[in-house]
Write a protein that holds these residues in place. Structure first.
Motif, PDB file in Angstrom:
ATOM      1  N   SER A  20      68.985  11.185 -10.133  1.00  0.00           N
ATOM      2  CA  SER A  20      70.207  11.984 -10.183  1.00  0.00           C
ATOM      3  C   SER A  20      69.863  13.454 -10.414  1.00  0.00           C
ATOM      4  CB  SER A  20      71.147  11.470 -11.278  1.00  0.00           C
ATOM      5  OG  SER A  20      70.527  11.553 -12.538  1.00  0.00           O
ATOM      6  N   SER A  21      68.590  13.751 -10.690  1.00  0.00           N
ATOM      7  CA  SER A  21      68.127  15.124 -10.861  1.00  0.00           C
ATOM      8  C   SER A  21      67.727  15.692  -9.509  1.00  0.00           C
ATOM      9  CB  SER A  21      66.908  15.170 -11.788  1.00  0.00           C
ATOM     10  OG  SER A  21      67.209  14.638 -13.041  1.00  0.00           O
ATOM     11  N   THR A  22      67.959  16.976  -9.336  1.00  0.00           N
ATOM     12  CA  THR A  22      67.523  17.623  -8.094  1.00  0.00           C
ATOM     13  C   THR A  22      66.057  18.026  -8.219  1.00  0.00           C
ATOM     14  OG1 THR A  22      68.059  19.874  -8.817  1.00  0.00           O
ATOM     15  CG2 THR A  22      69.850  18.586  -7.772  1.00  0.00           C
ATOM     16  N   TYR A  23      65.438  18.247  -7.075  1.00  0.00           N
ATOM     17  CA  TYR A  23      64.053  18.718  -7.058  1.00  0.00           C
ATOM     18  C   TYR A  23      63.926  20.011  -7.870  1.00  0.00           C
ATOM     19  CZ  TYR A  23      59.605  20.566  -5.455  1.00  0.00           C
ATOM     20  OH  TYR A  23      58.331  21.083  -5.427  1.00  0.00           O
ATOM     21  N   ALA A  24      64.871  20.918  -7.700  1.00  0.00           N
ATOM     22  CA  ALA A  24      64.820  22.203  -8.400  1.00  0.00           C
ATOM     23  C   ALA A  24      64.869  22.015  -9.917  1.00  0.00           C
ATOM     24  CB  ALA A  24      65.959  23.110  -7.937  1.00  0.00           C
ATOM     25  N   GLU A  25      65.714  21.112 -10.393  1.00  0.00           N
ATOM     26  CA  GLU A  25      65.801  20.851 -11.839  1.00  0.00           C
ATOM     27  C   GLU A  25      64.497  20.274 -12.382  1.00  0.00           C
ATOM     28  OE1 GLU A  25      70.564  19.789 -12.201  1.00  0.00           O
ATOM     29  OE2 GLU A  25      69.143  18.226 -11.623  1.00  0.00           O
ATOM     30  N   VAL A  26      63.944  19.319 -11.674  1.00  0.00           N
ATOM     31  CA  VAL A  26      62.690  18.700 -12.110  1.00  0.00           C
ATOM     32  C   VAL A  26      61.553  19.717 -12.062  1.00  0.00           C
ATOM     33  CG1 VAL A  26      60.984  16.914 -11.574  1.00  0.00           C
ATOM     34  CG2 VAL A  26      63.431  16.394 -11.418  1.00  0.00           C
ATOM     35  N   ALA A  27      61.432  20.436 -10.958  1.00  0.00           N
ATOM     36  CA  ALA A  27      60.347  21.420 -10.803  1.00  0.00           C
ATOM     37  C   ALA A  27      60.428  22.501 -11.872  1.00  0.00           C
ATOM     38  CB  ALA A  27      60.396  22.029  -9.403  1.00  0.00           C
ATOM     39  N   GLU A  28      61.623  22.986 -12.156  1.00  0.00           N
ATOM     40  CA  GLU A  28      61.759  24.031 -13.178  1.00  0.00           C
ATOM     41  C   GLU A  28      61.422  23.499 -14.562  1.00  0.00           C
ATOM     42  OE1 GLU A  28      61.834  27.599 -14.776  1.00  0.00           O
ATOM     43  OE2 GLU A  28      61.875  27.160 -12.630  1.00  0.00           O
ATOM     44  N   GLY A  29      61.821  22.271 -14.867  1.00  0.00           N
ATOM     45  CA  GLY A  29      61.470  21.665 -16.154  1.00  0.00           C
ATOM     46  C   GLY A  29      59.969  21.501 -16.305  1.00  0.00           C
ATOM     47  N   ILE A  30      59.321  21.081 -15.246  1.00  0.00           N
ATOM     48  CA  ILE A  30      57.866  20.918 -15.263  1.00  0.00           C
ATOM     49  C   ILE A  30      57.173  22.269 -15.403  1.00  0.00           C
ATOM     50  CG2 ILE A  30      55.922  20.324 -13.755  1.00  0.00           C
ATOM     51  CD1 ILE A  30      57.610  17.823 -12.972  1.00  0.00           C
ATOM     52  N   ARG A  31      57.637  23.255 -14.677  1.00  0.00           N
ATOM     53  CA  ARG A  31      57.039  24.600 -14.785  1.00  0.00           C
ATOM     54  C   ARG A  31      57.207  25.159 -16.199  1.00  0.00           C
ATOM     55  NH1 ARG A  31      59.280  25.153  -9.314  1.00  0.00           N
ATOM     56  NH2 ARG A  31      57.504  24.988  -7.905  1.00  0.00           N
ATOM     57  N   ALA A  32      58.329  24.883 -16.834  1.00  0.00           N
ATOM     58  CA  ALA A  32      58.551  25.344 -18.212  1.00  0.00           C
ATOM     59  C   ALA A  32      57.552  24.691 -19.165  1.00  0.00           C
ATOM     60  CB  ALA A  32      59.988  25.057 -18.651  1.00  0.00           C
ATOM     61  N   THR A  33      57.291  23.407 -18.986  1.00  0.00           N
ATOM     62  CA  THR A  33      56.312  22.722 -19.834  1.00  0.00           C
ATOM     63  C   THR A  33      54.912  23.271 -19.599  1.00  0.00           C
ATOM     64  OG1 THR A  33      57.647  20.716 -19.903  1.00  0.00           O
ATOM     65  CG2 THR A  33      55.293  20.462 -20.387  1.00  0.00           C
ATOM     66  N   ILE A  34      54.553  23.493 -18.347  1.00  0.00           N
ATOM     67  CA  ILE A  34      53.235  24.047 -18.034  1.00  0.00           C
ATOM     68  C   ILE A  34      53.090  25.435 -18.648  1.00  0.00           C
ATOM     69  CG2 ILE A  34      51.786  24.908 -16.161  1.00  0.00           C
ATOM     70  CD1 ILE A  34      52.850  22.532 -14.466  1.00  0.00           C
ATOM     71  N   ALA A  35      54.122  26.257 -18.575  1.00  0.00           N
ATOM     72  CA  ALA A  35      54.067  27.599 -19.168  1.00  0.00           C
ATOM     73  C   ALA A  35      53.931  27.522 -20.687  1.00  0.00           C
ATOM     74  CB  ALA A  35      55.311  28.400 -18.784  1.00  0.00           C
ATOM     75  N   ALA A  36      54.690  26.633 -21.314  1.00  0.00           N
ATOM     76  CA  ALA A  36      54.601  26.479 -22.771  1.00  0.00           C
ATOM     77  C   ALA A  36      53.201  26.025 -23.168  1.00  0.00           C
ATOM     78  CB  ALA A  36      55.647  25.479 -23.263  1.00  0.00           C
TER      79      ALA A  36
ATOM     80  N   LEU B 123      48.111  27.366 -25.549  1.00  0.00           N
ATOM     81  CA  LEU B 123      46.659  27.203 -25.468  1.00  0.00           C
ATOM     82  C   LEU B 123      45.962  28.551 -25.604  1.00  0.00           C
ATOM     83  CD1 LEU B 123      44.196  25.382 -24.894  1.00  0.00           C
ATOM     84  CD2 LEU B 123      44.661  25.715 -22.451  1.00  0.00           C
ATOM     85  N   ASP B 124      46.418  29.530 -24.862  1.00  0.00           N
ATOM     86  CA  ASP B 124      45.779  30.850 -24.890  1.00  0.00           C
ATOM     87  C   ASP B 124      46.009  31.585 -26.206  1.00  0.00           C
ATOM     88  OD1 ASP B 124      44.726  30.453 -22.368  1.00  0.00           O
ATOM     89  OD2 ASP B 124      46.390  31.446 -21.359  1.00  0.00           O
ATOM     90  N   ASP B 125      47.077  31.263 -26.911  1.00  0.00           N
ATOM     91  CA  ASP B 125      47.355  31.873 -28.217  1.00  0.00           C
ATOM     92  C   ASP B 125      46.694  31.121 -29.367  1.00  0.00           C
ATOM     93  OD1 ASP B 125      48.956  33.701 -26.899  1.00  0.00           O
ATOM     94  OD2 ASP B 125      50.850  32.762 -27.492  1.00  0.00           O
ATOM     95  N   GLY B 126      46.125  29.941 -29.090  1.00  0.00           N
ATOM     96  CA  GLY B 126      45.490  29.152 -30.138  1.00  0.00           C
ATOM     97  C   GLY B 126      46.477  28.402 -31.024  1.00  0.00           C
ATOM     98  N   ARG B 127      47.674  28.119 -30.514  1.00  0.00           N
ATOM     99  CA  ARG B 127      48.698  27.397 -31.274  1.00  0.00           C
ATOM    100  C   ARG B 127      48.593  25.897 -30.980  1.00  0.00           C
ATOM    101  NH1 ARG B 127      53.397  28.752 -29.114  1.00  0.00           N
ATOM    102  NH2 ARG B 127      52.604  30.150 -27.519  1.00  0.00           N
TER     103      ARG B 127
END
Length: 133
Positions: free
Chosen positions: A4-20, A25-29
């Motif tokens: 029931s999720s669109t590709y755009a919703e899933v892709a944006e959620g995944i990109r947000a997790t990858i960014a977080a 990782l780069d900040d050492g948190r």
């Protein structure tokens, strides 16, 4: 796959997790890195081993805290399949490190990820990294 999720919703959620993940990782948190994984999440990194579950991930990532400024540039993320509960994505990654002469590429590779949807966000269930020699 039925969803029931669109590709755009899933892709944006995944990109947000990858960014977080990348920024933590780069900040050492370490705790914030671990929070991007499912409780039974797995990370496989060539030369650094396979680590499963929050405790093992926390121990591994705490050893990898940056000593100098670094960036994981994750791009070209392509969600290959998904449903409301699971998704797969492939992303390119470039790791750069700041040295005395400036920033330099340390490695180039690819992440092969499986995500699970939990409590309104996508979490990494399995990350397998591969690097270009």
């Amino acid at each position: 796959m039925h969803t029931s999720s669109t590709y755009a919703e899933v892709a944006e959620g995944i990109r947000a997790t990858i960014a977080a993940y990348s920024q933590a990782l780069d900040d050492g948190r370490t705790d914030d890195v671990v929070a991007t994984f499912c409780a039974d999440g797995v990370c496989e990194i060539p030369g650094m081993g396979t680590h499963a579950g929050h405790d093992a991930l926390r121990e591994a990532y705490s050893r990898w805290k940056p000593r100098r400024p670094q960036r994981h540039l994750v791009l070209n993320t392509h969600v290959t399949d998904w449903n409301d509960h699971e998704a797969r994505a492939v992303s390119d990654v470039i790791f750069i490190l700041q040295g005395e002469s400036g920033w330099a590429i340390q490695l180039v590779g690819r992440y092969h990820d499986t995500f699970h949807h939990d409590a309104g966000r996508w979490l990494i269930h399995r990350r397998a990294a591969e690097f270009v020699p």
